[in-house]
Design a protein around this motif. Structure first.
Motif, mmCIF file in Angstrom:
data_model
loop_
_atom_site.group_PDB
_atom_site.id
_atom_site.type_symbol
_atom_site.label_atom_id
_atom_site.label_comp_id
_atom_site.label_asym_id
_atom_site.label_seq_id
_atom_site.Cartn_x
_atom_site.Cartn_y
_atom_site.Cartn_z
ATOM 1 N N VAL A 70 0.665 -1.176 -0.103
ATOM 2 C CA VAL A 70 0.037 -0.102 -0.032
ATOM 3 C C VAL A 70 0.869 1.119 0.083
ATOM 4 O O VAL A 70 1.869 1.066 0.663
ATOM 5 N N LYS A 71 0.434 2.092 -0.832
ATOM 6 C CA LYS A 71 1.093 3.613 -0.888
ATOM 7 C C LYS A 71 -0.040 4.450 -0.353
ATOM 8 O O LYS A 71 -1.275 4.062 -0.752
ATOM 9 N N LEU A 72 0.056 5.645 0.262
ATOM 10 C CA LEU A 72 -0.865 6.531 0.592
ATOM 11 C C LEU A 72 -0.702 7.612 -0.271
ATOM 12 O O LEU A 72 0.311 8.468 -0.628
ATOM 13 N N GLY A 73 -1.959 8.179 -0.656
ATOM 14 C CA GLY A 73 -1.946 9.487 -1.130
ATOM 15 C C GLY A 73 -2.646 10.732 -0.137
ATOM 16 O O GLY A 73 -2.324 10.597 0.926
ATOM 17 N N ALA A 74 -3.095 11.708 -0.421
ATOM 18 C CA ALA A 74 -3.782 12.574 0.382
ATOM 19 C C ALA A 74 -4.726 12.097 1.392
ATOM 20 O O ALA A 74 -5.215 11.136 1.353
#
Length: 194
Positions: A70-74
């Motif tokens: 998982v990568k996180l955005g805003a």
């Protein structure tokens, strides 16, 4: 309203055609139960986090430690909800390991008893419930709840969450901007409670 085991239930809000374990960006909104302002308040267009709000912020930032794909955005913590972008970005290795794990679980399950015809017809149409958006959100909510209840025993989340599959760069940019600007527009927000 549908019935399951002779009880009424709310139909799933998930897209029936989509596997939520697939690589994609998802816009997620998670609300507190009864929209109680557990996470702090907005002052002069900026979010001032309470201790429980700090927990929510920390737990969100730690999602990739528990789900390495998982990568996180805003992301923003608001008084009674959180908005964030979760990007599932599994590599070929992740996908191969996931397929092997599913095969092992099926094999172990079948050792006990072969599935009945009704069991095979009622398999979860959203796929295995691990390494997908639901498991990520479940882990986040559990982490916040466990720690928040050390401060206030009544803390609770709304049972469900809202998601939107982000389909292109333009939508990603617009949603990111909406998330970032959320504190400034708090008084106009549909979740606003003073």
């Amino acid at each position: 309203m549908d019935k399951f085991n002779n009880k009424y239930r709310i139909a799933s809000a998930r897209a029936y055609f989509w596997d939520y374990g697939w690589n994609a960006a998802y816009f997620v909104t998670i609300c507190t139960q009864d929209r109680i302002n557990w996470f702090g308040k907005v002052l002069d267009g900026k979010m001032v986090l309470s201790d429980i709000g700090e927990i929510a912020h920390k737990c969100w930032a730690e999602i990739p430690q528990h789900f390495p794909f998982v990568k996180l955005g805003a992301f923003v913590v608001m008084p009674n909800h959180v908005h964030g972008i979760v990007i599932i970005d599994k590599t070929e290795t992740d996908l191969n390991v996931e397929a092997q794990n599913i095969a092992v679980v099926r094999e172990q399950t079948q050792k006990f008893a072969p599935p009945s015809p009704t069991e095979t017809q009622t398999q979860n149409k959203f796929g295995p419930q691990s390494q997908n958006l639901a498991s990520i959100i479940r882990g986040f909510k559990i982490g916040v709840t466990k720690n928040a209840r050390l401060l206030h025993a009544n803390f609770a989340w709304q049972p469900r969450y809202h998601d939107h599959i982000i389909r292109d760069e333009r939508a990603y940019h617009n949603i990111s901007e909406y998330i970032i600007q959320n504190p400034v527009k708090w008084s106009e927000d549909k979740f606003y409670m003073s």
